[in-house]
Design a protein around this motif. Structure first.
Motif: not given
Ligand code: ATP
Ligand code: MG
Length: 549
Positions: A365, A411-412, A442, A454, A456
């Motif tokens: 990330t 995320k990521s 990702s 998205t 977290h």
């Protein structure tokens, strides 16, 4: 750059004075706080002006404790003030104390008496007040006004020697009881007061008044430009009178500028002290306080505060600055300086049912928006935490987060689809279930599939428990209603939340700041113990930039 080119009115005055002296003048300014409280954001403006002028013109700036009133002053405040000025990025050329000049001030009062320009008056404080007259009527001369020089010298010496009770006599300048400026109507310049002074102890039982003491302090330090706030404008004739009549070879001039006022912010030491004394806040450095110490603890940077002071500039008329501008400045500074991390407040478990139990993997990330910031590895496994507000049983339209049947990207990581949720006996959602699509990792070949939201997250098997403190303004929104500040204390100015941090934040030190993705900028607080505590410095949404485009 544009700011650099545009001169403010103080710079113009200083430049004129330099030109008129053929460049011979050595510019000296001072910042003169009274050590009776902590410095606040308004003082930061004065500090930037005072030190800024000295720096720009190759001069000096002293930090002077204006400690001529023993009542509320303390060394504790001297230390706090000194620390805060340095932290803001300014190194005083000298640290001075007005109290160190008491002997000289006394000697100059004797000079005034000898010149027939000061007299000992036996009227009470109330009598003096009553005889001062009004804006439309002249004052009445004191019956003691025409005492002889000898008598005045004798009485003043006795005042100093402690022969009279507190308040029994004062020393007054002999100027003009009919002056249209009330400050010039024989103002008091010394009073008798038996009170221990934090610096001079019980050496003195007479203390000089501000209007008399301040110009002398400036003269002793060779201050050329004595910059202060507008409420002293009416006192300038008295300042000039003292400069003209005492026997010190210096000609400082006083320049006034508008003080800083800010929406939803208290800028009075007296009231800030009340908040501290009544324990409405945890101390002078409570992160909600507009003190320099509070702002520092909250996570404001000196750069952001100086930038703010530059942007508001100096003016000759009072105005109120939006608090959102200060927030804009810190956001801009932190955006450039901080790493992005993941932290989850008000957590809820997200269980990925089709991810193998016991497995975990490291995902790459980014640390920031540009490549220079680099990247790091974060761990991912079958059980994660997300913020509970990111799941809804009955979502409204355009809710691009999780609900049964909905898809989001983590995320990521991967795209997940929500398949259900668990509730406890009370009906509270305790876990959300989903399935991930391994093709959508990702950075991988299937990463281009787009979904609207998205989220977290942190790995529930590899994270750090934390406390988050979310702040709002200390004052509520009611302005101009004649309310006392005490009635306006905002009950939700501090909200404490629990949650989890990504594992890499285990190494964060007190004072470190980060951008927590989607939740704001945070600084690790001094209260951190077994569980780290993070203060929200400011949210991510910039209300100021939006309105002031
Ligand atoms: P307060 O009213 O909060 O008690 P003060 O003026 O009594 O503040 P001082 O310690 O005497 O506090 O202030 C030191 C210097 O800071 C003074 O020159 C004063 O004019 C300046 N200053 C104080 N408040 C502000 C402000 N809000 N904006 C700009 N300058 C300020
Ligand atoms: Mg003051």
């Amino acid at each position: 750059m544009a700011e650099e080119l545009r001169k403010n009115f103080i710079q113009e005055i200083v430049e004129n004075d330099i030109a008129e002296s053929d460049g011979k003048i050595n510019i000296v300014t001072r910042f003169p706080p009274e050590p009776n409280g902590y410095l606040h954001i308004g003082h930061a403006k004065a500090i930037c002006v005072d030190f800024g002028i000295a720096k720009k013109y190759g001069g000096k700036c002293n930090l002077r404790m204006d400690d001529t009133n023993p009542a509320k002053e303390d060394n504790f405040f001297v230390e706090a003030i000194t620390r805060d000025v340095r932290w803001l990025g300014f190194e005083p050329d000298e640290l001075c104390f007005a109290a160190d000049y008491f002997e000289e001030m006394y000697a100059q009062a004797v000079v005034l008496i000898k010149k027939g320009l000061a007299f000992v008056c036996d009227m009470t404080a109330d009598e003096i007040k009553e005889s001062r007259g009004t804006l439309t009527e002249p004052g009445k001369e004191s019956p003691y006004r025409n005492r002889t020089v000898e008598e005045n010298l004798d009485l003043f010496a006795k005042m100093r020697a402690g022969e009279f009770a507190d308040g029994a006599k004062v020393l007054r300048a002999k100027i003009d009881m009919a002056s249209p400026n009330i400050n010039m109507r024989d103002p008091i310049i010394y009073r008798i007061l038996r009170m221990e002074h934090y610096r001079t102890g019980n050496d003195w039982c007479i203390y000089p008044m501000y209007d008399y003491a301040h110009p002398i302090e400036d003269m002793i330090e060779n201050v050329t430009h004595s910059i202060c706030t507008l409420e002293f404008e009416d006192h300038r004739p008295l300042y000039d009178w003292v400069v003209a009549n005492v026997d010190i070879d210096a000609k400082p001039r006083q320049i006034e500028f508008a003080r800083l006022n800010m929406t939803r912010t208290i800028m009075s030491k007296r009231y800030l002290k009340k908040l501290v004394d009544e324990q409405s806040v945890s101390g002078w450095d409570d992160p909600r306080m507009p003190t320099i110490a509070g702002l520092r603890r909250r996570g404001y940077t000196p750069e952001a505060i100086r930038d703010f002071c530059d942007r508001i500039g100096v003016a000759k008329s009072n105005s109120v600055v939006e608090a959102a501008l200060l927030e804009h400045c810190v956001r801009e500074d932190l955006a450039a300086k901080t790493q992005r991390k993941m932290a989850v407040m008000d957590p809820i478990k997200l269980i990925i049912d089709n991810y193998p139990e016991g497995q975990s993997e490291l995902l790459k990330t980014e640390n920031g928006s540009d490549e220079e910031a680099g990247s790091r590895q974060i761990s991912f496994s079958r059980e994660l935490y997300i913020q509970s507000e990111d799941f809804m049983i009955d979502p409204p339209k355009k809710f691009f987060r999780l609900f049964v049947g909905g898809e989001v990207r983590l995320k990521s990581a991967y795209i997940v689809k929500c398949t259900g949720y668990d509730v406890d006996e009370a009906g509270n959602v305790v876990a959300v279930h989903c399935e991930y699509d391994p093709e959508t990792k990702s950075g991988g070949s299937g990463a281009d599939r787009k979904v609207k939201g998205t989220l977290h997250w942190v790995d529930a098997n590899n994270c750090v428990e934390a406390e988050f403190r979310l702040y709002d303004y200390l004052l509520d929104e009611r302005e101009g209603e004649g309310l006392d500040f005490a009635e306006r204390v905002n009950p939700t100015s501090l909200i404490v939340k629990k949650g989890y941090l990504e594992k890499s934040l285990e190494d964060a030190c007190v004072g470190d700041s980060y951008q927590f993705i989607r939740v704001g900028y945070f600084r690790k607080d001094e209260d951190s113990a077994s569980i780290p505590v993070f203060n929200r410095i400011v949210g991510l949404r910039d209300t100021w930039a939006k309105v002031n485009k």
